[in-house]
Motif scaffolding. Sequence first.
Motif, mmCIF file in Angstrom:
data_model
loop_
_atom_site.group_PDB
_atom_site.id
_atom_site.type_symbol
_atom_site.label_atom_id
_atom_site.label_comp_id
_atom_site.label_asym_id
_atom_site.label_seq_id
_atom_site.Cartn_x
_atom_site.Cartn_y
_atom_site.Cartn_z
ATOM 1 N N GLY A 1 -3.897 13.078 -3.269
ATOM 2 C CA GLY A 1 -4.237 13.462 -1.747
ATOM 3 C C GLY A 1 -3.916 14.739 -1.354
ATOM 4 O O GLY A 1 -3.569 15.525 -2.106
ATOM 5 N N GLU B 1 2.269 4.820 1.334
ATOM 6 C CA GLU B 1 2.119 5.275 2.404
ATOM 7 C C GLU B 1 2.050 6.920 2.259
ATOM 8 O O GLU B 1 2.559 7.229 1.309
ATOM 9 N N GLN C 1 3.094 9.440 -4.476
ATOM 10 C CA GLN C 1 2.169 10.259 -3.592
ATOM 11 C C GLN C 1 1.383 11.368 -3.775
ATOM 12 O O GLN C 1 0.272 11.579 -3.843
ATOM 13 N N VAL D 1 -2.606 9.878 1.265
ATOM 14 C CA VAL D 1 -2.932 9.064 0.387
ATOM 15 C C VAL D 1 -4.398 8.926 0.217
ATOM 16 O O VAL D 1 -5.051 8.508 1.177
ATOM 17 N N PRO D 2 -5.194 9.272 -0.742
ATOM 18 C CA PRO D 2 -6.613 9.203 -0.680
ATOM 19 C C PRO D 2 -7.084 7.633 -0.669
ATOM 20 O O PRO D 2 -6.457 6.867 -1.074
ATOM 21 N N THR D 3 -8.140 7.666 0.036
ATOM 22 C CA THR D 3 -8.854 6.054 0.048
ATOM 23 C C THR D 3 -10.065 6.179 -0.565
ATOM 24 O O THR D 3 -10.592 7.059 -1.157
ATOM 25 N N ASP D 4 -10.304 4.865 -1.175
ATOM 26 C CA ASP D 4 -11.523 4.650 -1.736
ATOM 27 C C ASP D 4 -12.929 4.940 -0.872
ATOM 28 O O ASP D 4 -13.943 5.330 -1.130
ATOM 29 N N GLU D 5 -12.620 4.869 0.343
ATOM 30 C CA GLU D 5 -13.976 5.302 1.333
ATOM 31 C C GLU D 5 -14.055 6.632 1.513
ATOM 32 O O GLU D 5 -15.331 7.111 1.906
ATOM 33 N N GLU D 6 -13.145 7.714 1.190
ATOM 34 C CA GLU D 6 -13.506 8.960 1.068
ATOM 35 C C GLU D 6 -12.948 9.847 -0.153
ATOM 36 O O GLU D 6 -12.204 10.356 -0.303
ATOM 37 N N ALA E 1 0.811 -1.258 0.048
ATOM 38 C CA ALA E 1 -0.109 0.069 0.064
ATOM 39 C C ALA E 1 0.729 1.286 -0.089
ATOM 40 O O ALA E 1 1.795 1.315 0.541
#
Length: 191
Positions: free
Chosen positions: A89, A53, A84, A169-174, A51
């Motif tokens: 992000g 970071e 990154q 780092v952007p996440t899929d949840e947000e 992943a």
Amino acid sequence: MRRWVAATAALALAGCNGSEQPAPPEPSPTPTASPASIIRPDVEVERIEPALEPLEASVTFADAGGALSDEAISDLETIVESPQLDAGGAIVLRGHTDSLGEDEANLRISRRRAEMVRDWLVERGVDAERIRIIALGEQRPIAPNANLDGSPDEAGRAANRRVDVNIAVPTDEEPLAEGQAPLPDDAATAE
């Protein structure tokens, strides 16, 4: 008893000197295009990439001047080349100074340093709405500003003149909502 031990040892040695050769080792399998399970060779294993970071870096302002030095530009070029930054992000720039000068002046200087970094990034295509600036002045040193005898620690002061860069780092949840307001600058340090 000694005779029995001697006879047993003689028989054991005689058995080792036989004409039987050990079986040759089996050849190792040739590598396959995709990795296989060591437990079940017929099962392919999916490779998982590590992943990404968040990035934490610093842009140095070792010289007390108001311009980006060659070292600062080198720091920024490394940041621009990072995965990154490409991930998209949020970016937080925290400006810092050494302890020389008045608190209010140091806050202004630290904000100007962070703005210089922001402007440099924006000139290279980074969306300004991703960037948040926080001016900290002399509040968060990473090195001593003075030696134990009270004399100035010039190397420490130079290390404290910096802009810390944090790239999330952007996440899929947000996911970012369309039309979402940009991150506000820190209201406590607004001029």
